[in-house]
Write an enzyme that holds these catalytic residues in place. Structure first.
Site, PDB file in Angstrom:
ATOM      1  N   PHE A 113       0.839  -1.362   0.084  1.00 35.81           N
ATOM      2  CA  PHE A 113       0.120   0.066   0.111  1.00 35.81           C
ATOM      3  C   PHE A 113       1.014   1.232   0.061  1.00 35.81           C
ATOM      4  O   PHE A 113       1.970   1.303   0.690  1.00 35.81           O
ATOM      5  CB  PHE A 113      -0.889  -0.023   1.207  1.00 35.81           C
ATOM      6  CG  PHE A 113      -2.016   0.883   1.220  1.00 35.81           C
ATOM      7  CD1 PHE A 113      -3.218   0.384   0.567  1.00 35.81           C
ATOM      8  CD2 PHE A 113      -1.847   1.971   1.808  1.00 35.81           C
ATOM      9  CE1 PHE A 113      -4.158   1.553   0.655  1.00 35.81           C
ATOM     10  CE2 PHE A 113      -3.060   3.016   1.895  1.00 35.81           C
ATOM     11  CZ  PHE A 113      -4.091   2.567   1.173  1.00 35.81           C
ATOM     12  N   TYR A 209     -10.397  -0.359  11.167  1.00 32.44           N
ATOM     13  CA  TYR A 209     -11.724  -0.156  10.678  1.00 32.44           C
ATOM     14  C   TYR A 209     -11.754  -0.951   9.759  1.00 32.44           C
ATOM     15  O   TYR A 209     -12.935  -0.963   8.879  1.00 32.44           O
ATOM     16  CB  TYR A 209     -11.391   1.520  10.000  1.00 32.44           C
ATOM     17  CG  TYR A 209     -10.053   1.837   9.418  1.00 32.44           C
ATOM     18  CD1 TYR A 209      -9.797   1.428   7.947  1.00 32.44           C
ATOM     19  CD2 TYR A 209      -9.198   2.408  10.178  1.00 32.44           C
ATOM     20  CE1 TYR A 209      -8.880   1.698   7.203  1.00 32.44           C
ATOM     21  CE2 TYR A 209      -8.060   2.496   9.442  1.00 32.44           C
ATOM     22  CZ  TYR A 209      -7.737   2.488   8.010  1.00 32.44           C
ATOM     23  OH  TYR A 209      -6.682   2.681   7.503  1.00 32.44           O
ATOM     24  N   LYS A 210     -10.960  -1.883   9.157  1.00 38.51           N
ATOM     25  CA  LYS A 210     -11.269  -2.911   8.163  1.00 38.51           C
ATOM     26  C   LYS A 210     -11.951  -4.017   8.704  1.00 38.51           C
ATOM     27  O   LYS A 210     -13.096  -3.911   8.922  1.00 38.51           O
ATOM     28  CB  LYS A 210      -9.940  -3.405   7.358  1.00 38.51           C
ATOM     29  CG  LYS A 210      -9.413  -1.869   6.655  1.00 38.51           C
ATOM     30  CD  LYS A 210      -8.113  -2.291   5.993  1.00 38.51           C
ATOM     31  CE  LYS A 210      -7.478  -0.883   5.158  1.00 38.51           C
ATOM     32  NZ  LYS A 210      -6.176  -0.900   4.965  1.00 38.51           N
ATOM     33  N   ARG A 356     -12.719  -4.941  -6.801  1.00 36.86           N
ATOM     34  CA  ARG A 356     -12.193  -5.640  -5.434  1.00 36.86           C
ATOM     35  C   ARG A 356     -13.417  -5.778  -4.608  1.00 36.86           C
ATOM     36  O   ARG A 356     -14.472  -4.985  -4.388  1.00 36.86           O
ATOM     37  CB  ARG A 356     -11.349  -4.699  -4.816  1.00 36.86           C
ATOM     38  CG  ARG A 356     -10.485  -5.174  -3.606  1.00 36.86           C
ATOM     39  CD  ARG A 356      -9.385  -4.424  -3.131  1.00 36.86           C
ATOM     40  NE  ARG A 356      -9.972  -3.350  -2.351  1.00 36.86           N
ATOM     41  CZ  ARG A 356      -9.412  -2.687  -1.517  1.00 36.86           C
ATOM     42  NH1 ARG A 356      -8.246  -2.927  -1.043  1.00 36.86           N
ATOM     43  NH2 ARG A 356      -9.864  -1.544  -0.642  1.00 36.86           N
TER      44      ARG A 356
END
Ligand SMILES: *Cc1c(COP(=O)(O)O)cnc(C)c1O
Length: 397
Positions: A113, A209-210, A356
Site C-alpha cells: 500500500f 477499521y477494516k 475488488r
C-alpha cells in the site's frame, strides 16, 4: 464451531445492500451506537477528567490491544493501540532500523500500500544515513534477502490482488540473514489466521477499521516482540510512552514494554467504539473464519467466471495464496463498480483497472454471494455500466 448466523445478527445491514467492502471499512455493530452515546454522556459528560481513572481510559490502549492480540497470535501485553497505521509503520521501521545500524537496505514490494512506502521513504530521508528502499515484485522478495538487508517490511495480504505472503517462511529466511521483519496486517487481522509469536515476527502493525469493524478513523495497533520491546527505542517519544508519564520528568525514559509505542492522548471515544466492536469476536475462531472465507471467495469466483467471461481474475486462484478478498480486472472497472453500487452491491475500485470484493464471514453469507454474482452478471451482460453517471470519478474510489 463459530455461529455465523449469530455473528451476522450483531451487525446493522442497510436495506437492499450486499456489502463486499468490509476489507476497506467494516460494518457497524448494532451495539456500537449505544456504547458511543453512553461513553459520551456517562463517561465524558458526567465523569469529566475523572474518566481517565474511573472509566479506565488510561489503560484502554493496552486493554483493547489484548483483544486484538488474540486474533493475530500474539501474547497478552504485546500489542498496543493508537494513532493511525501510517504512524505505526513509521515507528516500527524507525525502531527496527536502529537495531541494525550497520545495514542500509530496506526491502518491501511494489504491491505494498503506497502509504507504507511513502512513510519508509520519508523516514529514510529524515535519517539521511544512506538507507535505500527496494520494492521488487512480491514474488521476487526472497531474492533480496541477504547480508545487506536491515529490515524487510511487507504487507502480508496485497490490498489490490489479495495475494498473500508466506509469513513464516519469509520471516525465517530474513532472520537467517540477520535482518528484522515488520509485517503489516491491515488486510490480515480478522481476515486470516496469523501467528505472530509462532513466526517469531519482530514487529507487526495494522488497522482496525477494516476487518475489525472499529469504524472510520479507528486507531491502529502495533506489536513488538517482547524481547525487542525492552530495547527498541521509540522514534516518536511521546509522554504516554514514558515509563511514568505523570512523574513529568524532563528526561524521557520509555516504558519497559510495548507501551513505549504509545505517543500522545489516545482517541478515547473512537477506541470505546472499537472495544465494543471487538465483542463480535467472542467465541469466534480464526480457523472457522478462514474456512468460511475460502468457501465464500470460491463461490464468488466460480459464479463470476461462469457468467462474466469478460472479467479477468486478478487474485491468486489457489485459496492458500489469497487473503479474504477477490479482485477482477476490467478496463472499465470503475464504471462497473459504480453501476454495482447503484444496485446495492458495494465493493470498491483500485486504479488502474481492478474491481475488488471483500468477504467478511462475520456478516456475509452464501445468499449474499449469490445475489452479488447475479447483479454483476446482469450489469456486464446489459452493459448497464456504460452510462455517463457511472464514468464520473469521485474522490474516494
Ligand atoms: C488500509 C491500509 C493503510 C491505511 O493507513 P492509515 O494510516 O490507517 O490511513 C496502510 N497500509 C496498508 C497496507 C493498508 O492496507
Amino acid at each position: 464451531m463459530t455461529d455465523f448466523v449469530a455473528t451476522k445478527s450483531l451487525f446493522h445491514i442497510p436495506e437492499g445492500v450486499i456489502y463486499l467492502d468490509g476489507n476497506s471499512l467494516g460494518m457497524l455493530p448494532k451495539t456500537a451506537a449505544n456504547r458511543a452515546k453512553e461513553m459520551i454522556e456517562q463517561e465524558w459528560g458526567e465523569m469529566l477528567i475523572r474518566g481517565w481513572n474511573d472509566a479506565k481510559w488510561m489503560e484502554q490502549p493496552e486493554r483493547v490491544g489484548n483483544l486484538v492480540a488474540r486474533l493475530i497470535g500474539a501474547a497478552s501485553g504485546t500489542v498496543v493501540m493508537g494513532d493511525t497505521l501510517s504512524i505505526k509503520v513509521y515507528q516500527a521501521l524507525a525502531s527496527a532500523l536502529e537495531m541494525r545500524p550497520d545495514r542500509k537496505v530496506v526491502v518491501s514490494d511494489n504491491g505494498n500500500f503506497p502509504t507504507d512506502l511513502y512513510m519508509a521513504d520519508g523516514l529514510i530521508k529524515s535519517l539521511d544515513r544512506g538507507h535505500v528502499l527496494k520494492t521488487p515484485n512480491p514474488e521476487d522478495v526472497e531474492s533480496l534477502i541477504n547480508e545487506d538487508l536491515a529490515v524487510l517490511m511487507l504487507t502480508q495480504v496485497d490490498y489490490r490482488t489479495g495475494r498473500m505472503h508466506d509469513m513464516k517462511r519469509i520471516t525465517d529466511l530474513a532472520h537467517a540473514a540477520g535482518a528484522l521483519v515488520i509485517w503489516d496486517l491491515a488486510h490480515s487481522a480478522g481476515a486470516v489466521p496469523v501467528d505472530l509469536a509462532g513466526c517469531n515476527a519482530d514487529f507487526a502493525v495494522g488497522c482496525t477499521y477494516k476487518y475489525l469493524n472499529g469504524g472510520p478513523g479507528a486507531p491502529a495497533f502495533i506489536y513488538v516482540r517482547p524481547d525487542h520491546a525492552k530495547v527498541a527505542r521509540p522514534a516518536l517519544s511521546g509522554w504516554l510512552g514514558h515509563a511514568a508519564p505523570f512523574a513529568f520528568d524532563p528526561d524521557y525514559t520509555p516504558a519497559p514494554d510495548v507501551s513505549r509505542m504509545r505517543v500522545g492522548t489516545p482517541p478515547v471515544i473512537q477506541m470505546a467504539v472499537l472495544e465494543e466492536a471487538m465483542k463480535a469476536w467472542d467465541g469466534v475462531e480464526m480457523a472457522d473464519i478462514r474456512k468460511r472465507s475460502i468457501e465464500l471467495c470460491e463461490q464468488f469466483i466460480a459464479g463470476v467466471e461462469a457468467s462474466c467471461p469478460m472479467l479477468e481474475l486478478a487474485s491468486p486462484r489457489n485459496p492458500d495464496e489469497r487473503g479474504s478478498q477477490v479482485s477482477f480486472k476490467f478496463d472499465q472497472g470503475y464504471a462497473v463498480m459504480q453501476a454495482l453500487i447503484a444496485r446495492g452491491v458495494i465493493g470498491d475500485f483500485r486504479a488502474p483497472d481492478v474491481i475488488r470484493f471483500g468477504f467478511t464471514p462475520l456478516y456475509i453469507d452464501n445468499n449474499d454471494v449469490d445475489g452479488a454474482v447475479k447483479i454483476l452478471a446482469e450489469i456486464m451482460e446489459t452493459k448497464a455500466w456504460d452510462k455517463p453517471e457511472f464514468h464520473k470519478r469521485n474522490a474516494v474510489t
